[in-house]
Design a protein around this motif. Sequence first.
Motif, PDB file in Angstrom:
ATOM      1  N   LYS A 134       0.783  -1.234   0.000  1.00  0.00           N
ATOM      2  CA  LYS A 134       0.000   0.000   0.000  1.00  0.00           C
ATOM      3  C   LYS A 134       0.816   1.286   0.000  1.00  0.00           C
ATOM      4  O   LYS A 134       0.278   2.354  -0.258  1.00  0.00           O
ATOM      5  CB  LYS A 134      -0.938   0.014   1.206  1.00  0.00           C
ATOM      6  N   GLU A 135       2.131   1.208   0.314  1.00  0.00           N
ATOM      7  CA  GLU A 135       2.896   2.450   0.423  1.00  0.00           C
ATOM      8  C   GLU A 135       4.393   2.229   0.275  1.00  0.00           C
ATOM      9  O   GLU A 135       4.880   1.109   0.368  1.00  0.00           O
ATOM     10  CB  GLU A 135       2.593   3.137   1.754  1.00  0.00           C
ATOM     11  N   TRP A 136       5.079   3.346   0.013  1.00  0.00           N
ATOM     12  CA  TRP A 136       6.531   3.376   0.102  1.00  0.00           C
ATOM     13  C   TRP A 136       6.847   4.040   1.428  1.00  0.00           C
ATOM     14  O   TRP A 136       6.168   4.971   1.855  1.00  0.00           O
ATOM     15  CB  TRP A 136       7.129   4.195  -1.036  1.00  0.00           C
ATOM     16  N   ILE A 137       7.881   3.551   2.083  1.00  0.00           N
ATOM     17  CA  ILE A 137       8.271   4.089   3.385  1.00  0.00           C
ATOM     18  C   ILE A 137       9.706   4.575   3.297  1.00  0.00           C
ATOM     19  O   ILE A 137      10.604   3.833   2.886  1.00  0.00           O
ATOM     20  CB  ILE A 137       8.147   3.023   4.498  1.00  0.00           C
ATOM     21  N   VAL A 138       9.909   5.831   3.675  1.00  0.00           N
ATOM     22  CA  VAL A 138      11.247   6.404   3.764  1.00  0.00           C
ATOM     23  C   VAL A 138      11.564   6.477   5.251  1.00  0.00           C
ATOM     24  O   VAL A 138      10.809   7.062   6.023  1.00  0.00           O
ATOM     25  CB  VAL A 138      11.310   7.820   3.142  1.00  0.00           C
ATOM     26  N   GLU A 139      12.666   5.867   5.637  1.00  0.00           N
ATOM     27  CA  GLU A 139      13.065   5.850   7.043  1.00  0.00           C
ATOM     28  C   GLU A 139      14.395   6.575   7.171  1.00  0.00           C
ATOM     29  O   GLU A 139      15.347   6.265   6.456  1.00  0.00           O
ATOM     30  CB  GLU A 139      13.193   4.415   7.531  1.00  0.00           C
ATOM     31  N   ALA A 140      14.444   7.555   8.063  1.00  0.00           N
ATOM     32  CA  ALA A 140      15.670   8.319   8.309  1.00  0.00           C
ATOM     33  C   ALA A 140      16.074   8.163   9.767  1.00  0.00           C
ATOM     34  O   ALA A 140      15.246   8.288  10.665  1.00  0.00           O
ATOM     35  CB  ALA A 140      15.459   9.801   7.979  1.00  0.00           C
ATOM     36  N   ILE A 141      17.360   7.893   9.989  1.00  0.00           N
ATOM     37  CA  ILE A 141      17.890   7.752  11.344  1.00  0.00           C
ATOM     38  C   ILE A 141      18.373   9.129  11.793  1.00  0.00           C
ATOM     39  O   ILE A 141      19.355   9.657  11.281  1.00  0.00           O
ATOM     40  CB  ILE A 141      19.054   6.732  11.386  1.00  0.00           C
ATOM     41  N   LEU A 142      17.658   9.705  12.752  1.00  0.00           N
ATOM     42  CA  LEU A 142      17.946  11.060  13.238  1.00  0.00           C
ATOM     43  C   LEU A 142      17.981  11.074  14.761  1.00  0.00           C
ATOM     44  O   LEU A 142      17.322  11.885  15.412  1.00  0.00           O
ATOM     45  CB  LEU A 142      16.879  12.030  12.712  1.00  0.00           C
TER      46      LEU A 142
ATOM     47  N   GLY B  49      14.086   8.569  17.684  1.00  0.00           N
ATOM     48  CA  GLY B  49      15.171   8.896  16.765  1.00  0.00           C
ATOM     49  C   GLY B  49      14.988   8.407  15.338  1.00  0.00           C
ATOM     50  O   GLY B  49      15.888   8.552  14.517  1.00  0.00           O
ATOM     51  N   ILE B  50      13.831   7.835  15.035  1.00  0.00           N
ATOM     52  CA  ILE B  50      13.591   7.329  13.678  1.00  0.00           C
ATOM     53  C   ILE B  50      12.405   8.066  13.066  1.00  0.00           C
ATOM     54  O   ILE B  50      11.300   8.063  13.608  1.00  0.00           O
ATOM     55  CB  ILE B  50      13.325   5.815  13.685  1.00  0.00           C
ATOM     56  N   LEU B  51      12.665   8.710  11.934  1.00  0.00           N
ATOM     57  CA  LEU B  51      11.636   9.381  11.156  1.00  0.00           C
ATOM     58  C   LEU B  51      11.143   8.410  10.097  1.00  0.00           C
ATOM     59  O   LEU B  51      11.947   7.839   9.353  1.00  0.00           O
ATOM     60  CB  LEU B  51      12.215  10.633  10.482  1.00  0.00           C
ATOM     61  N   GLU B  52       9.836   8.195  10.052  1.00  0.00           N
ATOM     62  CA  GLU B  52       9.243   7.352   9.023  1.00  0.00           C
ATOM     63  C   GLU B  52       8.253   8.189   8.229  1.00  0.00           C
ATOM     64  O   GLU B  52       7.358   8.819   8.803  1.00  0.00           O
ATOM     65  CB  GLU B  52       8.530   6.144   9.627  1.00  0.00           C
ATOM     66  N   ILE B  53       8.427   8.186   6.908  1.00  0.00           N
ATOM     67  CA  ILE B  53       7.546   8.920   6.011  1.00  0.00           C
ATOM     68  C   ILE B  53       6.830   7.892   5.153  1.00  0.00           C
ATOM     69  O   ILE B  53       7.471   7.056   4.512  1.00  0.00           O
ATOM     70  CB  ILE B  53       8.351   9.901   5.146  1.00  0.00           C
ATOM     71  N   PHE B  54       5.512   7.964   5.152  1.00  0.00           N
ATOM     72  CA  PHE B  54       4.683   7.000   4.440  1.00  0.00           C
ATOM     73  C   PHE B  54       4.070   7.678   3.220  1.00  0.00           C
ATOM     74  O   PHE B  54       3.335   8.657   3.362  1.00  0.00           O
ATOM     75  CB  PHE B  54       3.574   6.466   5.355  1.00  0.00           C
ATOM     76  N   ILE B  55       4.356   7.152   2.033  1.00  0.00           N
ATOM     77  CA  ILE B  55       3.826   7.680   0.782  1.00  0.00           C
ATOM     78  C   ILE B  55       2.858   6.645   0.229  1.00  0.00           C
ATOM     79  O   ILE B  55       3.264   5.549  -0.164  1.00  0.00           O
ATOM     80  CB  ILE B  55       4.962   7.966  -0.221  1.00  0.00           C
ATOM     81  N   SER B  56       1.587   6.998   0.201  1.00  0.00           N
ATOM     82  CA  SER B  56       0.548   6.060  -0.226  1.00  0.00           C
ATOM     83  C   SER B  56       0.640   5.773  -1.717  1.00  0.00           C
ATOM     84  O   SER B  56       0.871   6.670  -2.521  1.00  0.00           O
ATOM     85  CB  SER B  56      -0.833   6.617   0.107  1.00  0.00           C
TER      86      SER B  56
ATOM     87  N   ALA C 216      -2.578  18.328  -5.185  1.00  0.00           N
ATOM     88  CA  ALA C 216      -1.181  18.412  -5.610  1.00  0.00           C
ATOM     89  C   ALA C 216      -0.568  19.778  -5.320  1.00  0.00           C
ATOM     90  O   ALA C 216      -0.405  20.608  -6.211  1.00  0.00           O
ATOM     91  CB  ALA C 216      -1.063  18.071  -7.091  1.00  0.00           C
ATOM     92  N   ASN C 217      -0.246  20.019  -4.055  1.00  0.00           N
ATOM     93  CA  ASN C 217       0.418  21.262  -3.648  1.00  0.00           C
ATOM     94  C   ASN C 217       1.710  20.937  -2.932  1.00  0.00           C
ATOM     95  O   ASN C 217       1.791  19.941  -2.204  1.00  0.00           O
ATOM     96  CB  ASN C 217      -0.468  22.069  -2.684  1.00  0.00           C
ATOM     97  N   ASN C 218       2.729  21.798  -3.118  1.00  0.00           N
ATOM     98  CA  ASN C 218       3.918  21.685  -2.292  1.00  0.00           C
ATOM     99  C   ASN C 218       3.480  21.918  -0.858  1.00  0.00           C
ATOM    100  O   ASN C 218       2.664  22.788  -0.581  1.00  0.00           O
ATOM    101  CB  ASN C 218       4.951  22.740  -2.682  1.00  0.00           C
ATOM    102  N   ARG C 219       4.016  21.107   0.078  1.00  0.00           N
ATOM    103  CA  ARG C 219       3.576  21.268   1.463  1.00  0.00           C
ATOM    104  C   ARG C 219       4.576  20.639   2.440  1.00  0.00           C
ATOM    105  O   ARG C 219       5.322  19.731   2.087  1.00  0.00           O
ATOM    106  CB  ARG C 219       2.191  20.652   1.668  1.00  0.00           C
ATOM    107  N   TYR C 220       4.529  21.172   3.665  1.00  0.00           N
ATOM    108  CA  TYR C 220       5.258  20.566   4.758  1.00  0.00           C
ATOM    109  C   TYR C 220       4.388  19.491   5.374  1.00  0.00           C
ATOM    110  O   TYR C 220       3.177  19.626   5.466  1.00  0.00           O
ATOM    111  CB  TYR C 220       5.622  21.602   5.821  1.00  0.00           C
ATOM    112  N   ILE C 221       5.028  18.403   5.802  1.00  0.00           N
ATOM    113  CA  ILE C 221       4.310  17.304   6.427  1.00  0.00           C
ATOM    114  C   ILE C 221       4.516  17.404   7.936  1.00  0.00           C
ATOM    115  O   ILE C 221       5.645  17.502   8.407  1.00  0.00           O
ATOM    116  CB  ILE C 221       4.843  15.927   5.909  1.00  0.00           C
ATOM    117  N   THR C 222       3.422  17.383   8.681  1.00  0.00           N
ATOM    118  CA  THR C 222       3.474  17.465  10.140  1.00  0.00           C
ATOM    119  C   THR C 222       3.894  16.107  10.690  1.00  0.00           C
ATOM    120  O   THR C 222       3.329  15.079  10.317  1.00  0.00           O
ATOM    121  CB  THR C 222       2.113  17.859  10.705  1.00  0.00           C
ATOM    122  N   LEU C 223       4.879  16.116  11.595  1.00  0.00           N
ATOM    123  CA  LEU C 223       5.313  14.877  12.236  1.00  0.00           C
ATOM    124  C   LEU C 223       4.320  14.509  13.318  1.00  0.00           C
ATOM    125  O   LEU C 223       3.896  15.331  14.102  1.00  0.00           O
ATOM    126  CB  LEU C 223       6.699  15.041  12.851  1.00  0.00           C
ATOM    127  N   GLN C 224       3.968  13.237  13.353  1.00  0.00           N
ATOM    128  CA  GLN C 224       3.028  12.768  14.370  1.00  0.00           C
ATOM    129  C   GLN C 224       3.757  11.983  15.426  1.00  0.00           C
ATOM    130  O   GLN C 224       4.769  11.433  15.227  1.00  0.00           O
ATOM    131  CB  GLN C 224       1.959  11.896  13.715  1.00  0.00           C
TER     132      GLN C 224
END
Length: 129
Positions: free
Chosen positions: A44-52, A107-114, A121-129
């Motif tokens: 269902k999605e692509w997941i980008v995981e960043a170690i921060l 310390g792990i950021l996960e971004i889920f792209i459906s 379709a607007n440029n936008r900042y994504i709020t971290l939950q």
Amino acid sequence: MIAKNDDSINYAEMEKWLNNYFLDPLTSYLDQTQFQIDLYETNKEWIVEAILSEYDASEITVLIEKEKLTITAMIPTPSKQSQKRIRVIEFPFQVISQKVTATFMEGILEIFISKTDGEVANNRYITLQ
């Protein structure tokens, strides 16, 4: 939510892009000099995981613009120089047309792209939950 037509994303092109991304020497270099990123795919999605691990949620921004996903991590310092690290990922499709959410925990950021749900379709900042 806007339902996406499966024709809006070329999955064969995405598979080729993923292979090239991981074989690119610049990816390894940026993993070492900026911060590590991993990419995963589910049905269902692509997941980008960043170690921060050295950052707080308030020090991280996620911006999507057209095909780009930009992750910025910045620790404010008393001097005018901040410790800023940036990673930009260019996808082979319009990320701004997809539903994108993000979480930051331990310390792990996960971004889920459906893959199936779209948004305006607007440029936008994504709020971290």
